[in-house]
Design an enzyme around this catalytic site. Structure first.
Site, short mmCIF file in Angstrom:
data_model
loop_
_atom_site.label_atom_id
_atom_site.label_comp_id
_atom_site.label_asym_id
_atom_site.label_seq_id
_atom_site.Cartn_x
_atom_site.Cartn_y
_atom_site.Cartn_z
N ILE A 250 95.45 110.64 3.79
CA ILE A 250 94.50 109.66 4.30
C ILE A 250 95.15 108.30 4.49
O ILE A 250 95.82 107.80 3.57
CB ILE A 250 93.31 109.53 3.33
CG1 ILE A 250 92.60 110.87 3.15
CG2 ILE A 250 92.33 108.46 3.80
CD1 ILE A 250 91.64 110.91 1.97
N SER A 251 94.97 107.70 5.65
CA SER A 251 95.36 106.31 5.92
C SER A 251 96.80 106.04 5.47
O SER A 251 97.72 106.69 5.95
CB SER A 251 94.35 105.37 5.24
OG SER A 251 94.50 104.04 5.71
N ALA A 252 97.00 105.09 4.53
CA ALA A 252 98.35 104.75 4.08
C ALA A 252 99.01 105.87 3.30
O ALA A 252 100.21 105.81 3.01
CB ALA A 252 98.31 103.47 3.24
#
Length: 289
Positions: free
Chosen positions: A95-97
């Site tokens: 997820i994301s970073a």
């Protein structure tokens, strides 16, 4: 949701992780400012027969920051956790970073990976020293200041949840709050309030900014497992170009663009559509096959 939180010690470092649900295992690499207490998107997976293992990534929570010396180092320790839990193969959800970690893990340890799911994921150069967001992050989320940043945000979020949701909305979406109103679900404000109460940065977010630059095109090219790339058309945190870039370089990948209101693709009136896409993908590549 009954969540077990454990500290796993190995080679004089510690990995904090949680396990929730029973069934096919999913290894989650959470996004920035998060930890093993993350819950966005978990409910549907648990209700559909999945077990979710979420290690707190380096520098966040109680996980040793030394694990984050490099993507290689971090993934070496995640393999130690997998072996400790006696898991043969897992679905990886990044997820994301947490995107670079998930991609690197899938690329270099294919024997442990059934599938890869990228959600709103960073897949290439993201924030750089020339960006104002980077400069702000270095101050607001520095280990010496991040506690005060999140304490203030959560305090106002608990007292004025709708106001804070509106104030922070532009950080997550490329469209205005007014344009997005028809996409926002009635439960989103409460979910957002709970999210900011869970968040902390520790040394983790600054480690993220460093590790993102280690991910190479060669790493993406090495990913051989089935991959789904899920991204909002209106993501204001991680530009949609990251999804296109991953699809271009990961051979067995499919794109799933979502008409949600922004970066938090688990929220909004399109959440059911999002959940169904994910469940169909995971079921197709089930560890029971």
């Amino acid at each position: 949701m009954e969540r077990e939180i454990v500290l796993f010690s190995v080679d004089e470092v510690v990995i904090e992780y949680s396990i929730i649900g029973k069934g096919d295992p999913i290894l989650v690499f959470h996004g920035g400012h998060s930890n093993c207490r993350e819950e966005l998107g978990y409910k549907t997976l648990i209700e559909n027969g999945f077990s979710i293992i979420t290690p707190t990534r380096p520098g966040y929570g109680n996980t040793s920051k030394e694990i984050g010396l490099s993507l290689s180092e971090a993934c070496h320790y995640y393999i130690q956790l997998i072996k400790h839990l006696k898991l043969e193969k897992v679905h990886v959800l990044a997820i994301s970073a947490g995107g670079p970690t998930g991609i690197y893990f899938a690329a270099h340890y294919p024997e442990y990976v059934r599938s890869l799911t990228l959600q709103s994921a960073v897949t290439k150069e993201w924030l750089t020293p020339k960006d104002k967001e980077y400069k702000a992050a270095k101050i607001l989320f520095h280990p010496l200041t991040e506690k005060y940043t999140w304490r203030m945000v959560s305090m106002f979020g608990n007292v004025l949840p709708t106001f804070i949701f509106k104030q922070m909305f532009s950080s997550f979406s490329t469209i205005s709050y007014k344009e997005a109103k028809e996409k926002i679900d009635t439960q989103d404000v409460e979910a957002f309030r709970r999210m900011i109460n869970r968040q902390q940065s520790g040394s983790g977010f600054l480690i993220d900014l460093k590790l993102i630059n280690e991910l190479t095109i060669a790493d993406l090219n090495k990913v051989s497992c089935p991959t789904i790339i899920m991204h909002s058309n209106n993501d204001g945190s991680v530009p949609i170009q990251h999804a296109h870039f991953a699809h271009q370089h990961i051979k067995k990948s499919e794109l799933c663009f979502l008409n949600t209101w922004g970066h938090l693709i688990w929220l909004g009136k399109s959440a059911n559509e999002f959940n169904q896409h994910l469940l169909n993908f995971l079921s197709t590549h089930s560890v029971k096959d």
